[in-house]
Design a protein around this motif. Structure first.
Motif, PDB file in Angstrom:
ATOM      1  N   SER A 207      13.501  49.585 -40.835  1.00 37.78           N
ATOM      2  CA  SER A 207      14.547  50.011 -40.945  1.00 37.78           C
ATOM      3  C   SER A 207      15.124  50.226 -39.368  1.00 37.78           C
ATOM      4  CB  SER A 207      14.432  51.497 -41.476  1.00 37.78           C
ATOM      5  OG  SER A 207      15.796  52.188 -41.186  1.00 37.78           O
ATOM      6  N   ASP A 208      16.361  50.370 -39.130  1.00 37.03           N
ATOM      7  CA  ASP A 208      16.943  50.798 -37.842  1.00 37.03           C
ATOM      8  C   ASP A 208      17.455  52.249 -37.726  1.00 37.03           C
ATOM      9  OD1 ASP A 208      19.323  50.769 -39.258  1.00 37.03           O
ATOM     10  OD2 ASP A 208      20.094  49.432 -38.063  1.00 37.03           O
ATOM     11  N   GLY A 209      17.078  53.122 -38.630  1.00 36.37           N
ATOM     12  CA  GLY A 209      17.490  54.426 -38.853  1.00 36.37           C
ATOM     13  C   GLY A 209      18.507  54.777 -39.914  1.00 36.37           C
ATOM     14  N   LEU A 210      19.204  53.623 -40.099  1.00 36.11           N
ATOM     15  CA  LEU A 210      20.617  53.465 -40.917  1.00 36.11           C
ATOM     16  C   LEU A 210      20.182  52.559 -41.916  1.00 36.11           C
ATOM     17  CD1 LEU A 210      22.975  55.104 -41.753  1.00 36.11           C
ATOM     18  CD2 LEU A 210      24.219  53.404 -40.080  1.00 36.11           C
ATOM     19  N   ALA A 211      20.215  51.193 -41.573  1.00 32.41           N
ATOM     20  CA  ALA A 211      20.062  49.987 -42.247  1.00 32.41           C
ATOM     21  C   ALA A 211      18.704  49.665 -42.469  1.00 32.41           C
ATOM     22  CB  ALA A 211      20.807  48.887 -41.747  1.00 32.41           C
ATOM     23  N   ALA A 212      18.468  49.135 -43.692  1.00 33.15           N
ATOM     24  CA  ALA A 212      17.002  48.808 -43.983  1.00 33.15           C
ATOM     25  C   ALA A 212      16.649  47.469 -44.837  1.00 33.15           C
ATOM     26  CB  ALA A 212      16.321  50.055 -45.123  1.00 33.15           C
ATOM     27  N   LEU A 213      15.656  46.772 -44.440  1.00 35.13           N
ATOM     28  CA  LEU A 213      15.449  45.571 -45.220  1.00 35.13           C
ATOM     29  C   LEU A 213      13.926  45.661 -46.014  1.00 35.13           C
ATOM     30  CD1 LEU A 213      16.311  44.602 -42.186  1.00 35.13           C
ATOM     31  CD2 LEU A 213      16.361  42.508 -43.002  1.00 35.13           C
ATOM     32  N   SER A 214      13.740  45.288 -47.137  1.00 32.71           N
ATOM     33  CA  SER A 214      12.504  45.292 -47.917  1.00 32.71           C
ATOM     34  C   SER A 214      12.152  43.682 -47.952  1.00 32.71           C
ATOM     35  CB  SER A 214      12.814  45.511 -49.265  1.00 32.71           C
ATOM     36  OG  SER A 214      12.923  46.995 -49.291  1.00 32.71           O
ATOM     37  N   LEU A 215      10.793  43.470 -47.716  1.00 30.92           N
ATOM     38  CA  LEU A 215      10.122  42.319 -47.547  1.00 30.92           C
ATOM     39  C   LEU A 215       9.108  42.402 -48.724  1.00 30.92           C
ATOM     40  CD1 LEU A 215       9.144  39.339 -46.599  1.00 30.92           C
ATOM     41  CD2 LEU A 215       7.805  40.666 -45.039  1.00 30.92           C
ATOM     42  N   PHE A 216       9.285  41.350 -49.938  1.00 30.27           N
ATOM     43  CA  PHE A 216       8.243  41.371 -50.838  1.00 30.27           C
ATOM     44  C   PHE A 216       7.504  40.125 -50.711  1.00 30.27           C
ATOM     45  CE2 PHE A 216      11.649  43.965 -52.647  1.00 30.27           C
ATOM     46  CZ  PHE A 216      10.905  45.266 -52.891  1.00 30.27           C
ATOM     47  N   GLY A 245       1.638  29.468 -50.752  1.00 36.68           N
ATOM     48  CA  GLY A 245       1.395  29.538 -52.371  1.00 36.68           C
ATOM     49  C   GLY A 245       1.887  31.094 -52.474  1.00 36.68           C
ATOM     50  N   HIS A 246       2.739  31.726 -51.639  1.00 38.02           N
ATOM     51  CA  HIS A 246       3.391  33.016 -51.835  1.00 38.02           C
ATOM     52  C   HIS A 246       4.780  32.914 -51.836  1.00 38.02           C
ATOM     53  CE1 HIS A 246      -0.795  34.227 -51.052  1.00 38.02           C
ATOM     54  NE2 HIS A 246      -0.474  35.266 -51.517  1.00 38.02           N
ATOM     55  N   GLN A 247       5.339  33.599 -52.832  1.00 38.90           N
ATOM     56  CA  GLN A 247       6.862  33.810 -52.643  1.00 38.90           C
ATOM     57  C   GLN A 247       7.218  35.010 -51.877  1.00 38.90           C
ATOM     58  OE1 GLN A 247       9.417  32.070 -54.851  1.00 38.90           O
ATOM     59  NE2 GLN A 247      10.527  32.943 -52.887  1.00 38.90           N
ATOM     60  N   LEU A 248       8.030  34.699 -50.750  1.00 40.79           N
ATOM     61  CA  LEU A 248       8.609  35.706 -50.026  1.00 40.79           C
ATOM     62  C   LEU A 248      10.087  36.060 -50.280  1.00 40.79           C
ATOM     63  CD1 LEU A 248       5.946  34.962 -48.533  1.00 40.79           C
ATOM     64  CD2 LEU A 248       7.400  35.042 -46.369  1.00 40.79           C
ATOM     65  N   THR A 249      10.566  37.328 -50.468  1.00 45.23           N
ATOM     66  CA  THR A 249      11.688  37.722 -50.602  1.00 45.23           C
ATOM     67  C   THR A 249      12.394  38.650 -49.662  1.00 45.23           C
ATOM     68  OG1 THR A 249      11.550  37.208 -52.957  1.00 45.23           O
ATOM     69  CG2 THR A 249      13.504  38.562 -52.465  1.00 45.23           C
ATOM     70  N   VAL A 250      13.302  38.525 -48.926  1.00 43.29           N
ATOM     71  CA  VAL A 250      13.766  39.622 -48.116  1.00 43.29           C
ATOM     72  C   VAL A 250      15.075  39.871 -48.444  1.00 43.29           C
ATOM     73  CG1 VAL A 250      14.512  40.232 -45.558  1.00 43.29           C
ATOM     74  CG2 VAL A 250      12.782  38.288 -46.146  1.00 43.29           C
ATOM     75  N   LEU A 251      15.426  41.177 -48.621  1.00 43.26           N
ATOM     76  CA  LEU A 251      16.699  41.693 -49.235  1.00 43.26           C
ATOM     77  C   LEU A 251      17.132  42.895 -48.482  1.00 43.26           C
ATOM     78  CD1 LEU A 251      16.334  44.205 -51.249  1.00 43.26           C
ATOM     79  CD2 LEU A 251      15.525  42.703 -52.874  1.00 43.26           C
ATOM     80  N   GLY A 252      18.414  43.183 -48.311  1.00 41.53           N
ATOM     81  CA  GLY A 252      18.966  44.293 -47.633  1.00 41.53           C
ATOM     82  C   GLY A 252      20.614  44.299 -47.537  1.00 41.53           C
ATOM     83  N   GLU A 253      21.059  45.325 -47.328  1.00 38.70           N
ATOM     84  CA  GLU A 253      22.438  45.729 -46.978  1.00 38.70           C
ATOM     85  C   GLU A 253      22.712  45.193 -45.638  1.00 38.70           C
ATOM     86  OE1 GLU A 253      23.387  49.620 -48.550  1.00 38.70           O
ATOM     87  OE2 GLU A 253      23.985  48.639 -50.487  1.00 38.70           O
ATOM     88  N   VAL A 254      22.535  44.120 -45.219  1.00 35.43           N
ATOM     89  CA  VAL A 254      22.457  43.738 -43.705  1.00 35.43           C
ATOM     90  C   VAL A 254      23.122  42.081 -43.955  1.00 35.43           C
ATOM     91  CG1 VAL A 254      20.700  45.049 -42.918  1.00 35.43           C
ATOM     92  CG2 VAL A 254      20.246  42.686 -44.043  1.00 35.43           C
ATOM     93  N   VAL A 259      18.384  38.699 -42.755  1.00 34.71           N
ATOM     94  CA  VAL A 259      17.365  38.774 -43.951  1.00 34.71           C
ATOM     95  C   VAL A 259      16.771  37.251 -43.576  1.00 34.71           C
ATOM     96  CG1 VAL A 259      18.342  40.051 -45.476  1.00 34.71           C
ATOM     97  CG2 VAL A 259      19.101  37.575 -45.310  1.00 34.71           C
ATOM     98  N   GLN A 260      17.372  36.182 -43.038  1.00 34.37           N
ATOM     99  CA  GLN A 260      16.879  34.899 -42.954  1.00 34.37           C
ATOM    100  C   GLN A 260      15.879  35.068 -41.649  1.00 34.37           C
ATOM    101  OE1 GLN A 260      20.576  32.625 -42.455  1.00 34.37           O
ATOM    102  NE2 GLN A 260      19.859  31.306 -44.108  1.00 34.37           N
ATOM    103  N   ARG A 261      16.213  35.776 -40.663  1.00 39.20           N
ATOM    104  CA  ARG A 261      15.378  35.793 -39.265  1.00 39.20           C
ATOM    105  C   ARG A 261      14.184  36.432 -39.718  1.00 39.20           C
ATOM    106  NH1 ARG A 261      17.821  37.487 -33.507  1.00 39.20           N
ATOM    107  NH2 ARG A 261      15.936  37.908 -32.290  1.00 39.20           N
ATOM    108  N   LEU A 262      14.251  37.496 -40.529  1.00 39.71           N
ATOM    109  CA  LEU A 262      12.827  38.258 -40.880  1.00 39.71           C
ATOM    110  C   LEU A 262      12.044  37.412 -41.715  1.00 39.71           C
ATOM    111  CD1 LEU A 262      11.486  41.037 -40.654  1.00 39.71           C
ATOM    112  CD2 LEU A 262      12.499  41.615 -42.777  1.00 39.71           C
TER     113      LEU A 262
END
Length: 268
Positions: A207-216, A245-254, A259-262
């Motif tokens: 989080s940057d204090g307002l926007a947030a990203l989730s990484l699964f 062998g792991h699925q990575l998913t990044v999502l957010g209102e950004v 999301v690609q960079r993270l």
């Protein structure tokens, strides 16, 4: 204290000696109800006769979308006062947050002048186009009865309860490293069971204090290739890739770039 009706939902919120309590009901489509008591959140799906239990964590829901502190936001946003106008019958002050880079969207917030309650919020892209907007149509501040917080749906023995609570772990114990994303800090790392013999998913929040990203990060079953690429769901951008062998998913209102960079900065 406030009681709100804003298509397509109604919500009541109360803070007392026992803590913070909230009830939100979706008014359109399939019935849904969210009941929060401090950090415990119960999502009720009456059509499926399912109750999902989770913890709220540090992320605050709308209408408490204003950050707890503006102290760190100036590093990532230019903040200024906008117009004063009426929203849902109340005088409000507009606050404009313009991003300093292309890793976050802009925000326009209208807060009631007396209480500071957020009555309207608008998210805009780099060209000023509206991505998402919330506006309250009916608001009552103060004198909220506890009956407004009571669940509408009563579960019986036929209902299924799904507990999705996870366990907090350190990033080191999670077994994954994530490169820095300017302006965003890691705020939580949770490990949750996937059920059966599917293992566990690691959930990180930035989080940057307002926007947030989730990484699964979840293990792929033997023989599955996983998913790759960018998707979009309303204001939410989603990026998927497969790592060892792991699925990575990044999502957010950004923006997609964030999301690609993270996602590309994640390694075992």
């Amino acid at each position: 204290y406030y009681l709100v009706r804003a298509w397509p939902f109604a919500t009541a919120h109360l803070v007392d000696a026992d803590g913070e309590h909230e009830r939100l009901e979706v008014l359109d489509g399939s019935p849904r109800e969210v009941i929060r008591s401090n950090n415990e959140v119960r999502c009720v799906l009456p059509d499926q006769k399912v109750v999902i239990i989770d913890e709220a964590g540090g992320r605050r829901a709308f209408p408490a979308r204003l950050p707890a502190s503006f102290a760190g936001l100036a590093e990532n946003y230019r903040i200024r006062k906008g117009e004063t106008t009426r929203v849902a019958g109340y005088e409000t002050q507009q606050i404009v947050l313009e991003p300093r880079d292309d890793l976050r969207f802009g925000h326009q917030l209208w807060a009631e002048q007396g209480s500071g309650l957020l009555l309207k919020a608008r998210m805009v892209d780099g060209q000023g186009q509206v991505i998402e907007q919330f506006t309250f149509s009916e608001v009552r501040i103060g004198n909220v009865e506890r009956a407004a917080l009571a669940p509408r749906y009563r579960k019986d023995e036929e209902w299924r309860v799904v507990n999705t609570r996870g366990s907090e772990v350190s990033q080191q114990d999670a077994g994954w490293k994530v490169g820095a994303l300017p302006g965003f800090e890691l705020t939580s790392v949770v490990r949750r069971p996937l059920g059966g013999e599917r293992g566990e998913v690691v959930h990180m929040v930035f989080s940057d204090g307002l926007a947030a990203l989730s990484l699964f990060i979840e293990p792929l079953p033997a023989g599955e290739m996983g998913e790759q690429g960018v998707q979009r769901s309303g204001p939410i951008n989603i990026y998927k890739r497969v790592v060892e062998g792991h699925q990575l998913t990044v999502l957010g209102e950004v923006p997609v770039r964030a999301v690609q960079r993270l996602g590309d900065a994640v390694t075992r």
